[in-house]
Design a protein around this motif. Structure first.
Motif, PDB file in Angstrom:
ATOM      1  N   VAL A  36      14.541 -12.039   3.141  1.00 13.51           N
ATOM      2  CA  VAL A  36      14.868 -11.349   1.891  1.00 13.51           C
ATOM      3  C   VAL A  36      13.608 -10.822   1.185  1.00 13.51           C
ATOM      4  CG1 VAL A  36      15.826 -11.634  -0.412  1.00 13.51           C
ATOM      5  CG2 VAL A  36      17.026 -12.576   1.554  1.00 13.51           C
ATOM      6  N   LEU A  37      12.682 -11.738   0.873  1.00 15.37           N
ATOM      7  CA  LEU A  37      11.475 -11.280   0.175  1.00 15.37           C
ATOM      8  C   LEU A  37      10.619 -10.395   1.072  1.00 15.37           C
ATOM      9  CD1 LEU A  37      10.330 -14.384  -1.914  1.00 15.37           C
ATOM     10  CD2 LEU A  37      11.475 -12.311  -2.685  1.00 15.37           C
ATOM     11  N   GLY A  38      10.549 -10.751   2.361  1.00 11.92           N
ATOM     12  CA  GLY A  38       9.765  -9.946   3.295  1.00 11.92           C
ATOM     13  C   GLY A  38      10.221  -8.503   3.307  1.00 11.92           C
ATOM     14  N   VAL A  39      11.516  -8.288   3.432  1.00 10.63           N
ATOM     15  CA  VAL A  39      12.054  -6.929   3.481  1.00 10.63           C
ATOM     16  C   VAL A  39      11.829  -6.221   2.141  1.00 10.63           C
ATOM     17  CG1 VAL A  39      14.166  -5.557   3.632  1.00 10.63           C
ATOM     18  CG2 VAL A  39      13.749  -7.377   5.287  1.00 10.63           C
ATOM     19  N   ILE A  40      12.086  -6.929   1.028  1.00 11.63           N
ATOM     20  CA  ILE A  40      11.909  -6.292  -0.282  1.00 11.63           C
ATOM     21  C   ILE A  40      10.453  -5.850  -0.477  1.00 11.63           C
ATOM     22  CG2 ILE A  40      11.911  -6.704  -2.781  1.00 11.63           C
ATOM     23  CD1 ILE A  40      14.340  -8.508  -2.377  1.00 11.63           C
ATOM     24  N   ILE A  41       9.512  -6.759  -0.170  1.00 10.45           N
ATOM     25  CA  ILE A  41       8.099  -6.427  -0.418  1.00 10.45           C
ATOM     26  C   ILE A  41       7.613  -5.325   0.529  1.00 10.45           C
ATOM     27  CG2 ILE A  41       5.745  -7.322  -0.418  1.00 10.45           C
ATOM     28  CD1 ILE A  41       6.966 -10.091  -1.111  1.00 10.45           C
ATOM     29  N   GLU A  42       7.992  -5.437   1.807  1.00  6.26           N
ATOM     30  CA  GLU A  42       7.464  -4.454   2.778  1.00  6.26           C
ATOM     31  C   GLU A  42       8.100  -3.092   2.571  1.00  6.26           C
ATOM     32  OE1 GLU A  42       6.108  -2.400   6.283  1.00  6.26           O
ATOM     33  OE2 GLU A  42       8.188  -2.632   5.694  1.00  6.26           O
ATOM     34  N   ARG A  43       9.433  -3.063   2.503  1.00  4.74           N
ATOM     35  CA  ARG A  43      10.117  -1.771   2.349  1.00  4.74           C
ATOM     36  C   ARG A  43       9.934  -1.195   0.954  1.00  4.74           C
ATOM     37  NH1 ARG A  43      10.738   1.072   6.579  1.00  4.74           N
ATOM     38  NH2 ARG A  43       8.722   0.062   6.685  1.00  4.74           N
ATOM     39  N   GLY A  44       9.922  -2.083  -0.055  1.00  2.00           N
ATOM     40  CA  GLY A  44       9.884  -1.599  -1.424  1.00  2.00           C
ATOM     41  C   GLY A  44       8.494  -1.226  -1.897  1.00  2.00           C
ATOM     42  N   LEU A  45       7.474  -1.889  -1.354  1.00  6.61           N
ATOM     43  CA  LEU A  45       6.127  -1.683  -1.892  1.00  6.61           C
ATOM     44  C   LEU A  45       5.134  -1.224  -0.813  1.00  6.61           C
ATOM     45  CD1 LEU A  45       4.149  -2.110  -4.348  1.00  6.61           C
ATOM     46  CD2 LEU A  45       3.718  -4.375  -3.394  1.00  6.61           C
ATOM     47  N   LEU A  46       4.910  -2.082   0.181  1.00  8.78           N
ATOM     48  CA  LEU A  46       3.828  -1.829   1.132  1.00  8.78           C
ATOM     49  C   LEU A  46       4.005  -0.533   1.919  1.00  8.78           C
ATOM     50  CD1 LEU A  46       3.333  -5.428   2.492  1.00  8.78           C
ATOM     51  CD2 LEU A  46       2.026  -4.228   0.752  1.00  8.78           C
ATOM     52  N   LYS A  47       5.261  -0.233   2.273  1.00  3.69           N
ATOM     53  CA  LYS A  47       5.556   0.963   3.050  1.00  3.69           C
ATOM     54  C   LYS A  47       4.898   2.201   2.451  1.00  3.69           C
ATOM     55  CE  LYS A  47       9.441   3.243   2.722  1.00  3.69           C
ATOM     56  NZ  LYS A  47      10.894   3.536   2.680  1.00  3.69           N
ATOM     57  N   HIS A  48       4.841   2.229   1.125  1.00  2.00           N
ATOM     58  CA  HIS A  48       4.306   3.419   0.455  1.00  2.00           C
ATOM     59  C   HIS A  48       2.784   3.393   0.363  1.00  2.00           C
ATOM     60  CE1 HIS A  48       8.469   4.028  -0.638  1.00  2.00           C
ATOM     61  NE2 HIS A  48       8.500   2.802  -1.101  1.00  2.00           N
ATOM     62  N   LEU A  49       2.183   2.302   0.827  1.00  6.30           N
ATOM     63  CA  LEU A  49       0.745   2.146   0.589  1.00  6.30           C
ATOM     64  C   LEU A  49      -0.104   2.162   1.857  1.00  6.30           C
ATOM     65  CD1 LEU A  49       0.919  -0.679  -2.102  1.00  6.30           C
ATOM     66  CD2 LEU A  49       0.531   1.742  -2.475  1.00  6.30           C
ATOM     67  N   TYR A  50       0.540   2.304   3.025  1.00  9.70           N
ATOM     68  CA  TYR A  50      -0.242   2.189   4.261  1.00  9.70           C
ATOM     69  C   TYR A  50      -1.322   3.259   4.384  1.00  9.70           C
ATOM     70  CZ  TYR A  50       2.984  -1.368   5.808  1.00  9.70           C
ATOM     71  OH  TYR A  50       3.717  -2.520   5.898  1.00  9.70           O
ATOM     72  N   HIS A  51      -1.125   4.394   3.728  1.00  2.77           N
ATOM     73  CA  HIS A  51      -2.136   5.439   3.846  1.00  2.77           C
ATOM     74  C   HIS A  51      -3.179   5.358   2.741  1.00  2.77           C
ATOM     75  CE1 HIS A  51       0.184   7.199   7.023  1.00  2.77           C
ATOM     76  NE2 HIS A  51       1.264   7.131   6.265  1.00  2.77           N
ATOM     77  N   CYS A  55      -2.498  -9.593   8.181  1.00  5.75           N
ATOM     78  CA  CYS A  55      -3.787  -8.928   8.034  1.00  5.75           C
ATOM     79  C   CYS A  55      -4.180  -8.228   9.339  1.00  5.75           C
ATOM     80  CB  CYS A  55      -4.822  -9.978   7.670  1.00  5.75           C
ATOM     81  SG  CYS A  55      -6.338  -9.292   7.106  1.00  5.75           S
ATOM     82  N   GLY A  56      -3.939  -8.894  10.458  1.00  8.10           N
ATOM     83  CA  GLY A  56      -4.317  -8.323  11.742  1.00  8.10           C
ATOM     84  C   GLY A  56      -3.499  -7.101  12.092  1.00  8.10           C
ATOM     85  N   VAL A  57      -2.209  -7.182  11.892  1.00  2.01           N
ATOM     86  CA  VAL A  57      -1.337  -6.081  12.310  1.00  2.01           C
ATOM     87  C   VAL A  57      -1.375  -4.947  11.305  1.00  2.01           C
ATOM     88  CG1 VAL A  57       1.034  -5.409  12.815  1.00  2.01           C
ATOM     89  CG2 VAL A  57       0.168  -7.608  13.598  1.00  2.01           C
ATOM     90  N   GLN A  58      -1.200  -5.281  10.019  1.00  2.00           N
ATOM     91  CA  GLN A  58      -1.034  -4.219   9.031  1.00  2.00           C
ATOM     92  C   GLN A  58      -2.323  -3.838   8.326  1.00  2.00           C
ATOM     93  OE1 GLN A  58       2.228  -6.727   8.119  1.00  2.00           O
ATOM     94  NE2 GLN A  58       3.293  -5.035   7.168  1.00  2.00           N
ATOM     95  N   LYS A  59      -3.390  -4.591   8.597  1.00  2.00           N
ATOM     96  CA  LYS A  59      -4.686  -4.340   7.965  1.00  2.00           C
ATOM     97  C   LYS A  59      -4.587  -4.366   6.439  1.00  2.00           C
ATOM     98  CE  LYS A  59      -6.485  -3.284  12.067  1.00  2.00           C
ATOM     99  NZ  LYS A  59      -5.742  -4.308  12.823  1.00  2.00           N
ATOM    100  N   ILE A  60      -3.780  -5.284   5.926  1.00  2.00           N
ATOM    101  CA  ILE A  60      -3.738  -5.427   4.480  1.00  2.00           C
ATOM    102  C   ILE A  60      -3.960  -6.881   4.106  1.00  2.00           C
ATOM    103  CG2 ILE A  60      -2.189  -3.481   4.027  1.00  2.00           C
ATOM    104  CD1 ILE A  60       0.063  -5.532   3.790  1.00  2.00           C
TER     105      ILE A  60
END
Lengths: 300, 248
Positions: free
Chosen positions: A83-98, A31-36
């Motif tokens: 495994v799950l960290g990379v899948i969730i961050e690269r697969g989903l969150l990466k596209h949502l930061y904006h 939450c602190g770093v990625q503000k999500i």
């Protein structure tokens, strides 16, 4: 109130606080770093518990050295974090930061529901019990009452996690880069910090902590459907009380909630859950940004 | 020798175009000033050069290499270092931590020596090494921001409004520092609203108007240009007093 009750409340509270800290610290770091607000954190906990319980059952049937069980927990948490960290961050969150933060919460909630079903697909609806590590450590009498050493060791584990995180953030270059991103994302970028990389690594570390919480809790509980929901709700409460993104906040939030709950359990059991949300509501009224987060103007 | 060459640069935020074909060049060892009104696109230009904004078109050559597609952390590695507008420091870290953070891309052993050098250059920072950066005065924070950027050993230093919101005496001090940096061989691209000071210091200057380069020339030529005097130096036909009635 007699002194024995006080000791019980303090120890139970401390044990419960350790459990809360383990599950909320990863959430607050992300939450602190990625503000999500990362709802999938609950699924990481559940995956950690399921995978560890399954592996422990196999492990003890095979009759390998008993204390290796703790190694099994660590390995499953690292495996899931990556495994799950990379899948969730690269697969989903990466596209949502904006995107707007509400959309991100909804997306992680959706991913959480999907992961819950994946859990059911893999492990079904049966409960898994792998209590051997709990037996292994035995019990200690405190104030003439027996306590599981395993539960007490959770306090030690949280303390270790806390110290490692503190050291990692304050004394290592990566930690300082992480703090820089927390304090000022654009400035960090201008200073040449690879924010994409920091985000991914943070998410892996946060996910690992969530999975570790589940992995270490597995021997102490019956691992069954629904544990992820329970945890994410509690962890949110702790993070809201302590201040989103604040590690000291997660620590204090866990202690406050843990001890208040233990007091309720031993004095007025019907209030067990009420007391947690009462504290949360109270904090939200008097200090909406949480106890430790600095007040920030809201972005419109 | 040209260190930076910008050619036909178009950039903006989403649908809003801010830069419409900006071109300029910077030679090693000089201070180049960029002046312009609020909203002319000065900060956008700096952010595009440093990779924080991806341009819609055009070229940016740094030491002969096209850096238009590189993200900010790569341009910093290559030697372009930006001091953003306002106080570009980490307020909740100490002075020393800020300086160390400035060198985080470096792997060489000279970091500690460089910190010593920066602290000698800015004695006020030396006295406040362990103080949180947020507790410094505005001028001290600006010096720390510059010192932090120098820690990366930049080949090109981009400064965005270093005089913004500072008392005139402090501004003088900052500009003296910049002059000293040039003497040490640094190359500086200086964006300023304080046009007079910037042009007095700069070897060459550009005037940015509504996303286009409207004028270029030596600092002195621009200072004497009637159009620049009217718009950015606030001079009336007779140039006697120093009173500035700046348009902005």
């Amino acid at each position: 109130m007699d002194s024995q009750l006080l000791v019980i409340i303090l120890i139970d509270g401390l044990v419960y606080a350790s459990y809360l800290f383990m599950v909320s610290v990863g959430l607050t770091v992300i939450c602190g770093v990625q503000k999500i607000l990362n709802v999938t954190h609950g699924a990481l906990y559940a995956f950690g518990a399921y995978l560890t319980a399954t592996l422990l059952i196999v492990y003890f049937e095979a009759g390998w050295p008993q204390f290796g069980a703790f190694f099994v927990m660590l390995v499953s948490a690292i495996f899931l974090g990556i495994v799950l960290g990379v899948i969730i961050e690269r697969g989903l969150l990466k596209h949502l930061y904006h995107e707007d933060e509400h959309i991100v919460v909804l997306a992680t909630f959706a991913a959480f529901l999907v992961l819950e079903d994946v859990l059911l697909l893999i492990w079904g609806t049966d409960a898994y019990i792998a209590a051997e590590p709990l037996m292994l450590l035995g019990q200690t009498d405190i104030a003439e009452l027996p306590f599981d050493n395993y539960s007490l060791s959770m306090v030690l584990l949280s303390a270790v996690v806390c110290v490692i995180l503190w050291y990692g953030l304050r004394r290592t270059t990566f930690g300082k880069m992480l703090l820089a991103v927390i304090y000022d994302r654009e400035l960090s970028q201008a200073m040449g910090i690879n924010v994409t990389k920091v985000f991914l690594l943070t998410f892996i570390v946060g996910s690992f902590l969530g999975a570790l919480g589940g992995a270490y809790q597995a021997p102490a509980i019956s691992v069954q459907p629904g544990i992820g929901v329970e945890v994410i709700v509690l962890a949110f409460a702790v993070v809201v009380i302590g201040g989103m993104g604040s590690i000291p906040g997660a620590l204090i939030g866990s202690l406050v909630v843990g001890i208040a709950r233990a007091a309720a359990v031993h004095m007025e059991p019907v209030l067990e859950l009420f007391v947690i949300y009462m504290i949360m509501a109270f904090v939200l009224i008097v200090r909406p940004q949480g106890l430790f987060a600095p007040a920030k103007p809201r972005k419109i | 020798m040209t260190i930076l060459e910008v050619d036909g640069l178009h950039a903006g935020y989403g649908q809003i175009r801010v830069l419409h074909g900006v071109g300029l060049s910077i030679t090693r060892g000089e201070i180049v000033g960029l002046i312009g009104a609020n909203g002319a696109g000065k900060t956008t230009l700096l952010k595009t050069i440093s990779g924080l904004i991806r341009p819609n078109g055009g070229r940016i050559l740094f030491e002969g290499r096209d850096i238009v597609r590189l993200p900010a952390h790569r341009t910093v590695e290559m030697g372009i270092c930006q001091v953003a507008e306002g106080r570009a420091i980490l307020k909740r870290m100490t002075v020393l931590e800020n300086l160390k953070m400035g060198a985080h891309t470096r792997r060489d052993a000279g970091v500690d020596a460089d910190i010593g050098q920066i602290l000698r250059k800015f004695p006020v920072l030396d006295e406040r090494q362990t103080q949180l950066a947020g507790t410094l005065s505005g001028g001290e924070q600006q010096m720390l921001a510059i010192g932090r950027a120098l820690m990366a050993r930049p080949r090109l230093l981009l400064l965005d409004e270093p005089s913004l919101g500072l008392a005139p005496m402090i501004v003088t001090q900052i500009f003296r520092t910049l002059r000293g940096l040039r003497e040490e061989g640094n190359t500086i691209f200086l964006v300023e609203q304080n046009a007079r000071r910037a042009l007095q210091l700069a070897d060459r200057g550009y005037v940015l108007e509504r996303g286009r380069i409207a004028l270029e020339g030596s600092g002195e030529d621009l200072l004497n240009d009637p159009g620049v005097q009217r718009t950015y130096l606030g001079k009336q036909a007779e140039t006697t007093g120093n009173r500035q009635t700046r348009l902005s």
